[in-house]
Scaffold this motif. Structure first.
Motif, PDB file in Angstrom:
ATOM      1  N   UNK A   1       0.839  -1.203   0.000  1.00  0.00           N
ATOM      2  CA  UNK A   1       0.000   0.000   0.000  1.00  0.00           C
ATOM      3  C   UNK A   1       0.876   1.257   0.000  1.00  0.00           C
ATOM      4  N   UNK A   2       1.943   1.245   0.785  1.00  0.00           N
ATOM      5  CA  UNK A   2       2.879   2.382   0.774  1.00  0.00           C
ATOM      6  C   UNK A   2       3.597   2.475  -0.563  1.00  0.00           C
ATOM      7  N   UNK A   3       3.829   1.332  -1.169  1.00  0.00           N
ATOM      8  CA  UNK A   3       4.551   1.285  -2.444  1.00  0.00           C
ATOM      9  C   UNK A   3       3.815   1.934  -3.597  1.00  0.00           C
ATOM     10  N   UNK A   4       2.513   2.182  -3.434  1.00  0.00           N
ATOM     11  CA  UNK A   4       1.755   2.851  -4.486  1.00  0.00           C
ATOM     12  C   UNK A   4       2.254   4.277  -4.720  1.00  0.00           C
ATOM     13  N   UNK A   5       2.854   4.855  -3.661  1.00  0.00           N
ATOM     14  CA  UNK A   5       3.361   6.226  -3.796  1.00  0.00           C
ATOM     15  C   UNK A   5       4.827   6.350  -3.392  1.00  0.00           C
ATOM     16  N   UNK A   6       5.508   5.202  -3.277  1.00  0.00           N
ATOM     17  CA  UNK A   6       6.926   5.208  -2.892  1.00  0.00           C
ATOM     18  C   UNK A   6       7.696   4.257  -3.803  1.00  0.00           C
ATOM     19  N   UNK A   7       8.551   4.789  -4.650  1.00  0.00           N
ATOM     20  CA  UNK A   7       9.264   3.967  -5.630  1.00  0.00           C
ATOM     21  C   UNK A   7      10.171   2.943  -4.962  1.00  0.00           C
ATOM     22  N   UNK A   8      10.700   3.285  -3.784  1.00  0.00           N
ATOM     23  CA  UNK A   8      11.621   2.374  -3.097  1.00  0.00           C
ATOM     24  C   UNK A   8      10.935   1.090  -2.634  1.00  0.00           C
ATOM     25  N   UNK A   9       9.598   1.104  -2.569  1.00  0.00           N
ATOM     26  CA  UNK A   9       8.862  -0.083  -2.116  1.00  0.00           C
ATOM     27  C   UNK A   9       8.104  -0.754  -3.250  1.00  0.00           C
ATOM     28  N   UNK A  10       8.446  -0.384  -4.487  1.00  0.00           N
ATOM     29  CA  UNK A  10       7.843  -1.059  -5.629  1.00  0.00           C
ATOM     30  C   UNK A  10       8.369  -2.484  -5.726  1.00  0.00           C
ATOM     31  N   UNK A  11       7.622  -3.354  -6.416  1.00  0.00           N
ATOM     32  CA  UNK A  11       8.064  -4.728  -6.623  1.00  0.00           C
ATOM     33  C   UNK A  11       9.420  -4.736  -7.324  1.00  0.00           C
ATOM     34  N   UNK A  12      10.369  -5.622  -6.917  1.00  0.00           N
ATOM     35  CA  UNK A  12      10.252  -6.708  -5.930  1.00  0.00           C
ATOM     36  C   UNK A  12      10.827  -6.338  -4.563  1.00  0.00           C
ATOM     37  N   UNK A  13      10.813  -5.061  -4.177  1.00  0.00           N
ATOM     38  CA  UNK A  13      11.446  -4.626  -2.931  1.00  0.00           C
ATOM     39  C   UNK A  13      10.869  -5.331  -1.703  1.00  0.00           C
ATOM     40  N   UNK A  14       9.538  -5.531  -1.670  1.00  0.00           N
ATOM     41  CA  UNK A  14       8.903  -6.165  -0.516  1.00  0.00           C
ATOM     42  C   UNK A  14       9.380  -7.606  -0.366  1.00  0.00           C
ATOM     43  N   UNK A  15       9.382  -8.350  -1.474  1.00  0.00           N
ATOM     44  CA  UNK A  15       9.836  -9.745  -1.417  1.00  0.00           C
ATOM     45  C   UNK A  15      11.309  -9.831  -1.047  1.00  0.00           C
ATOM     46  N   UNK A  16      12.095  -8.882  -1.500  1.00  0.00           N
ATOM     47  CA  UNK A  16      13.518  -8.869  -1.148  1.00  0.00           C
ATOM     48  C   UNK A  16      13.706  -8.647   0.357  1.00  0.00           C
ATOM     49  N   UNK A  17      12.903  -7.748   0.935  1.00  0.00           N
ATOM     50  CA  UNK A  17      12.968  -7.522   2.385  1.00  0.00           C
ATOM     51  C   UNK A  17      12.570  -8.784   3.149  1.00  0.00           C
TER      52      UNK A  17
END
Length: 293
Positions: A221-237
């Motif tokens: 949900x945060x990634x919708x307006x934050x490029x740093x949390x775009x896919x695949x950042x969440x899976x990487x975390x």
């Protein structure tokens, strides 16, 4: 803590948390003995600290708060192994002391954060000596069976805390302006207007303690307006911090959000993401809206 316990379920046992302020102007024991306002404020600080460190309202109960001069003793009964484990991990990491300090600073209107000395015991065992052995700590707590029912004074304080939660929020915390436009430096949540601000360390801690497995959904949900949390950042975390557990994954998520967004990493954006993920109770906790039973 090195060990990880994955079982969930009942875990009847007791631990006593001893607290002592190292600030000469603040004596927690004396404040709790104050039958007027002091007792309730100290109890509220303890309750909010347990909510932060045990992952919510369930899985434990306060049985008694007693005089252990110079310490204030808090006897806690754990009825769920997951809540007990999370509390032990929070205690081991220093998060319990940090949460206690932050809540005390706010509720007691202190000019700076309170420095607190703590000790954790189960029966005759000082658990501070075994914090790197989670399974042993859980065993000692399990073997320390409660010797009493919840104290009548605790019943009264719990009822008082609940009745306070049912009152309308004071205008200094939430300003109801249903007919007026929301100021640019504010945001609306549950028909109340809150002042917007950058996310604080306390916000990150409350989020990390309470979000559990839903952290990925909030991240997207945060990634919708934050490029740093775009896919695949969440899976990487998730992969990078899998061994450290859910708290660390959630903590790293918000840390990355704050690092990427800087001054734009606002409280309103986190609250909106929590609303989108149907986690309104966590948003209420972060905004210090008391939960309703």
């Amino acid at each position: 803590m090195a060990d990880k316990i994955v079982d969930r379920g009942p875990c009847a046992g007791c631990a006593v948390l001893f607290l002592q302020s190292l600030c000469p102007d603040v004596n927690l024991l004396s404040l709790y003995k104050d039958q007027q306002e002091g007792k309730f404020i100290v109890f509220k600080v303890i309750k909010l600290t347990l909510i932060d460190s045990a992952g919510g309202l369930g899985g434990y109960e306060i049985l008694k708060v007693h005089d252990a001069d110079p310490f204030l003793g808090v006897e806690v009964k754990f009825v769920d192994v997951a809540a007990c484990q999370q509390f032990l991990e929070s205690y081991s990491s220093g998060a319990v002391r940090q949460s206690l300090s932050q809540h005390a600073c706010r509720l007691l209107a202190l000019p700076e954060e309170l420095t607190v000395e703590t000790q954790l015991k189960a029966g005759t065992h000082i658990l501070d000596l075994y914090l790197d052995k989670l399974e042993l700590c859980l065993q000692h707590i399990h073997l320390s069976q409660p010797e009493r029912l919840r104290d009548e004074e605790i019943d009264y304080l719990e009822e008082l805390l609940h009745s306070q939660a049912l009152r309308p929020a004071p205008t200094t915390t939430a300003i109801t302006q249903e007919e007026s436009p929301v100021p640019s430096n504010c945001f609306k949540f549950q028909n109340r207007v809150f002042e917007d601000r950058m996310l604080s360390a306390a916000d990150v801690q409350s989020f990390s303690n309470g979000v559990g497995r839903q952290w990925k959904h909030v991240g997207r949900a945060l990634g919708k307006s934050c490029r740093a949390l775009k896919s695949p950042a969440i899976d990487n975390l998730a992969y990078e911090y899998e061994r450290e557990g859910l708290y660390e994954q959630a903590y790293q998520l918000l840390s990355r959000f704050i690092q990427a967004e800087g001054r734009a990493a606002k409280l309103s954006r986190l609250v909106k993401a929590l609303e989108d993920c149907k986690l309104t109770s966590l948003a209420e906790h972060i905004l210090d809206i008391q939960p309703r039973e």
